[in-house]
Enzyme design. Structure first.
Site, PDB file in Angstrom:
ATOM      1  N   GLU A 102      56.062  15.163  43.216  1.00 36.96           N
ATOM      2  CA  GLU A 102      56.119  13.992  43.707  1.00 36.96           C
ATOM      3  C   GLU A 102      56.075  12.448  43.096  1.00 36.96           C
ATOM      4  OE1 GLU A 102      55.348  12.750  46.893  1.00 36.96           O
ATOM      5  OE2 GLU A 102      54.885  14.949  47.772  1.00 36.96           O
ATOM      6  N   GLU A 133      47.191  35.782  35.695  1.00 35.91           N
ATOM      7  CA  GLU A 133      46.544  34.550  35.575  1.00 35.91           C
ATOM      8  C   GLU A 133      45.552  35.159  34.205  1.00 35.91           C
ATOM      9  OE1 GLU A 133      43.117  34.303  38.211  1.00 35.91           O
ATOM     10  OE2 GLU A 133      44.652  33.885  39.516  1.00 35.91           O
TER      11      GLU A 133
END
Length: 321
Positions: A102, A133
């Protein structure tokens, strides 16, 4: 086969340290407020979730001093030519990717200035790839590809604060001289030990135990919003409370740019459109031209001198952080 291997690794004789750690994490503990959730009606479920969500802003508020430190650290890094690099996994990685993506349309930053690294890569944005992860080595490998330096700040985003991928990446970046920060929802975690600044939003147990896409992710979204919005504002990419650095790449953003210039400079629409065209479709240049009563060349010189800070360019001053 992979699932079987993980189950074997989770046998009582091998998993005690991880089991003990998870028991200490408030994000993993059962929430008494949502007991019997599966027996509730739709409106009761919504009320329980809403009641728990109301706690998020208060938890973030307690971390404001640390958030402010990170805002200024990010601003200094970007001013000096460095980068903000988020590292996350799962929901935390998706929140980080959203914030990074953004920044270019909102503040006209270059894509390289605010980046994200996610366990499993971009494909993990749309589908779970959570096994990655568990590897600090993969985290180290992925951040190494970005070649972090002392100009950069690397922020690890992990609700638990223990995600090995994130810890490994942040630890590697710190060893290379980068400034580091953590955004987590638990105190005294492995991620905090490898971070210069730790932001903790203690949101408490989730409505569904361990489902950190809920309150934890909401707090992370709020915090990352504060970090990038705060840093870009400190850099002068916001004038007053207006998006003067808007990147006019579609009709909606073009209209927003016109309206911003009209409001900032108190001019009519035709004058705003004419000035934007003469400024090369740059709202910051147009603002400086009108507010300082200078031509385009002088406006560009002032913005260069102020490192893009619109207010300081109008005043013809230097940026100090």
């Amino acid at each position: 086969m992979a699932t079987l291997t993980m189950l074997e690794q989770a046998s009582p004789s091998k998993s005690a340290p991880l089991e003990d750690l998870l028991e200490r994490l408030t994000t993993e503990t059962p929430n008494t407020a949502s007991e019997g959730l599966d027996t509730k009606s739709a409106i009761e479920i919504a009320r329980i979730i809403n009641h728990e969500d109301a706690k998020v802003a208060a938890a973030v508020k307690k971390a404001l001093p640390e958030i402010a430190l990170v805002i200024d650290t990010v601003a200094r890094s970007l001013r000096d030519g460095g980068r903000l690099i988020y590292v996350g996994a799962g929901s935390s990685g998706r929140i980080a990717s959203l914030d990074a993506s953004e920044c270019p349309p909102t503040f006209s930053t270059a894509p390289a200035q605010v980046q994200y690294i996610m366990a499993g890569g971009p494909k993990a944005l749309a589908s779970a790839s959570d096994v990655n992860e568990d590897s600090p080595e993969i985290g180290q490998r992925d951040i190494a590809r970005r070649r972090p330096t002392r100009k950069d700040i690397v922020i690890g985003v992990s609700a638990s604060g223990r995600t090995p991928y994130v810890v490994g990446a942040v630890e590697y970046a710190r060893a290379r001289g980068a400034k580091t920060a953590a955004v987590t929802c638990n105190l005294n975690t492995p991620l905090s030990t490898v971070s210069d600044i730790t932001i903790v939003a203690e949101v408490g147990p989730e409505v569904i135990s361990g489902s950190t896409r809920m309150k934890s992710a909401s707090s992370q979204k709020m915090i990352l919003n504060m970090i990038t919005t705060g840093a870009m504002t400190r850099l002068g990419y916001v004038y007053d409370n207006l998006m003067v650095n808007v990147h006019m790449k579609n009709a909606k953003l073009v209209e927003r740019g016109i309206r911003v210039l009209m409001k900032v400079c108190k001019i009519d629409r035709d004058t705003a459109i004419r000035t934007i065209k003469s400024a090369g479709k740059s709202i910051p240049i147009a603002v400086v031209m009108l507010k300082a009563n200078v031509d385009k060349m002088e406006a560009v010189r002032r913005l260069t001198k102020s490192d893009g800070n619109v207010r300081l360019a109008i005043e013809d001053s230097r940026l100090e952080l």
